[in-house]
Design a protein around this motif. Structure first.
Motif, PDB file in Angstrom:
ATOM      1  N   ASP A 114      93.269  57.639 102.386  1.00 24.48           N
ATOM      2  CA  ASP A 114      92.116  58.071 101.599  1.00 24.48           C
ATOM      3  C   ASP A 114      91.538  56.947 100.747  1.00 24.48           C
ATOM      4  N   GLU A 115      92.379  56.055 100.250  1.00 26.15           N
ATOM      5  CA  GLU A 115      91.874  54.926  99.468  1.00 26.15           C
ATOM      6  C   GLU A 115      90.958  54.057 100.316  1.00 26.15           C
ATOM      7  N   LEU A 116      91.314  53.878 101.567  1.00 25.62           N
ATOM      8  CA  LEU A 116      90.474  53.082 102.454  1.00 25.62           C
ATOM      9  C   LEU A 116      89.149  53.781 102.737  1.00 25.62           C
ATOM     10  N   ASP A 117      89.142  55.109 102.745  1.00 30.65           N
ATOM     11  CA  ASP A 117      87.888  55.853 102.920  1.00 30.65           C
ATOM     12  C   ASP A 117      86.917  55.516 101.795  1.00 30.65           C
ATOM     13  N   THR A 118      87.422  55.487 100.583  1.00 27.64           N
ATOM     14  CA  THR A 118      86.583  55.169  99.429  1.00 27.64           C
ATOM     15  C   THR A 118      86.090  53.724  99.523  1.00 27.64           C
ATOM     16  N   LEU A 119      86.991  52.804  99.844  1.00 26.42           N
ATOM     17  CA  LEU A 119      86.615  51.405  99.985  1.00 26.42           C
ATOM     18  C   LEU A 119      85.606  51.238 101.118  1.00 26.42           C
ATOM     19  N   ASP A 120      85.782  52.000 102.192  1.00 25.83           N
ATOM     20  CA  ASP A 120      84.884  51.907 103.337  1.00 25.83           C
ATOM     21  C   ASP A 120      83.458  52.274 102.954  1.00 25.83           C
ATOM     22  N   GLU A 121      83.312  53.224 102.048  1.00 19.84           N
ATOM     23  CA  GLU A 121      81.972  53.603 101.594  1.00 19.84           C
ATOM     24  C   GLU A 121      81.307  52.449 100.846  1.00 19.84           C
ATOM     25  N   LEU A 122      82.098  51.659 100.127  1.00 22.44           N
ATOM     26  CA  LEU A 122      81.563  50.532  99.363  1.00 22.44           C
ATOM     27  C   LEU A 122      81.406  49.285 100.223  1.00 22.44           C
ATOM     28  N   SER A 123      82.401  49.024 101.057  1.00 25.48           N
ATOM     29  CA  SER A 123      82.400  47.814 101.882  1.00 25.48           C
ATOM     30  C   SER A 123      83.264  48.025 103.120  1.00 25.48           C
ATOM     31  N   PRO A 124      82.639  48.413 104.222  1.00 21.03           N
ATOM     32  CA  PRO A 124      83.423  48.604 105.447  1.00 21.03           C
ATOM     33  C   PRO A 124      84.250  47.376 105.846  1.00 21.03           C
ATOM     34  N   PRO A 125      83.718  46.146 105.762  1.00 22.84           N
ATOM     35  CA  PRO A 125      84.555  44.991 106.116  1.00 22.84           C
ATOM     36  C   PRO A 125      85.788  44.845 105.213  1.00 22.84           C
ATOM     37  N   ALA A 126      85.643  45.161 103.935  1.00 24.75           N
ATOM     38  CA  ALA A 126      86.785  45.066 103.020  1.00 24.75           C
ATOM     39  C   ALA A 126      87.853  46.094 103.388  1.00 24.75           C
ATOM     40  N   ALA A 127      87.434  47.294 103.753  1.00 20.04           N
ATOM     41  CA  ALA A 127      88.389  48.328 104.151  1.00 20.04           C
ATOM     42  C   ALA A 127      89.116  47.909 105.427  1.00 20.04           C
ATOM     43  N   GLU A 128      88.388  47.357 106.388  1.00 17.59           N
ATOM     44  CA  GLU A 128      89.016  46.907 107.623  1.00 17.59           C
ATOM     45  C   GLU A 128      90.001  45.773 107.358  1.00 17.59           C
ATOM     46  N   ALA A 129      89.623  44.849 106.489  1.00 17.66           N
ATOM     47  CA  ALA A 129      90.509  43.726 106.156  1.00 17.66           C
ATOM     48  C   ALA A 129      91.769  44.218 105.449  1.00 17.66           C
ATOM     49  N   GLU A 130      91.627  45.182 104.541  1.00 15.71           N
ATOM     50  CA  GLU A 130      92.792  45.711 103.828  1.00 15.71           C
ATOM     51  C   GLU A 130      93.726  46.439 104.793  1.00 15.71           C
ATOM     52  N   ALA A 131      93.172  47.221 105.699  1.00 15.89           N
ATOM     53  CA  ALA A 131      94.004  47.916 106.686  1.00 15.89           C
ATOM     54  C   ALA A 131      94.723  46.909 107.579  1.00 15.89           C
ATOM     55  N   ALA A 132      94.040  45.848 107.982  1.00 21.38           N
ATOM     56  CA  ALA A 132      94.662  44.811 108.807  1.00 21.38           C
ATOM     57  C   ALA A 132      95.794  44.128 108.041  1.00 21.38           C
ATOM     58  N   ARG A 133      95.575  43.835 106.766  1.00 20.80           N
ATOM     59  CA  ARG A 133      96.595  43.199 105.948  1.00 20.80           C
ATOM     60  C   ARG A 133      97.843  44.083 105.884  1.00 20.80           C
ATOM     61  N   ARG A 134      97.642  45.388 105.698  1.00 27.09           N
ATOM     62  CA  ARG A 134      98.775  46.316 105.618  1.00 27.09           C
ATOM     63  C   ARG A 134      99.561  46.351 106.913  1.00 27.09           C
ATOM     64  N   VAL A 135      98.866  46.379 108.037  1.00 25.21           N
ATOM     65  CA  VAL A 135      99.550  46.419 109.344  1.00 25.21           C
ATOM     66  C   VAL A 135     100.369  45.158 109.541  1.00 25.21           C
ATOM     67  N   ILE A 136      99.781  44.010 109.276  1.00 23.15           N
ATOM     68  CA  ILE A 136     100.489  42.741 109.451  1.00 23.15           C
ATOM     69  C   ILE A 136     101.669  42.656 108.489  1.00 23.15           C
ATOM     70  N   GLU A 137     101.483  43.119 107.273  1.00 21.26           N
ATOM     71  CA  GLU A 137     102.567  43.091 106.273  1.00 21.26           C
ATOM     72  C   GLU A 137     103.750  43.937 106.739  1.00 21.26           C
ATOM     73  N   ARG A 138     103.473  45.087 107.316  1.00 24.69           N
ATOM     74  CA  ARG A 138     104.554  45.955 107.820  1.00 24.69           C
ATOM     75  C   ARG A 138     105.298  45.290 108.966  1.00 24.69           C
ATOM     76  N   GLU A 139     104.604  44.478 109.742  1.00 21.22           N
ATOM     77  CA  GLU A 139     105.207  43.817 110.889  1.00 21.22           C
ATOM     78  C   GLU A 139     106.136  42.682 110.473  1.00 21.22           C
ATOM     79  N   ALA A 140     105.914  42.132 109.290  1.00 24.00           N
ATOM     80  CA  ALA A 140     106.710  40.974 108.833  1.00 24.00           C
ATOM     81  C   ALA A 140     108.106  41.370 108.431  1.00 24.00           C
TER      82      ALA A 140
END
Length: 70
Positions: free
Chosen positions: A44-70
């Motif tokens: 849900d936090e990404l939904d809010t961020l997506d409304e303000l800045s879709p690229p920022a939401a995508e970057a944050e989601a990507a960061r989380r996925v990569i972080e989990r993989e480490a």
């Protein structure tokens, strides 16, 4: 189409992470891209961020996925 999803996921990554992911197998790239899509859809936090800045939401989601993989 998985290729488009992978392309979008790679575009959301910072350059150093993008290079690392590009070095992985196509199947692994698809798996990470699918995890990225799920992250975007489920947080849900990404939904809010997506409304303000879709690229920022995508970057944050990507960061989380990569972080989990480490």
């Amino acid at each position: 189409m998985a290729t488009d999803e992978v392309r979008r996921f790679l575009a959301a990554l910072p350059p150093e992470e993008r290079s690392a992911v590009e070095g992985r197998s196509p199947q692994e790239q698809e798996r990470l891209a699918a995890a990225w899509e799920r992250e975007l859809e489920s947080d849900d936090e990404l939904d809010t961020l997506d409304e303000l800045s879709p690229p920022a939401a995508e970057a944050e989601a990507a960061r989380r996925v990569i972080e989990r993989e480490a």
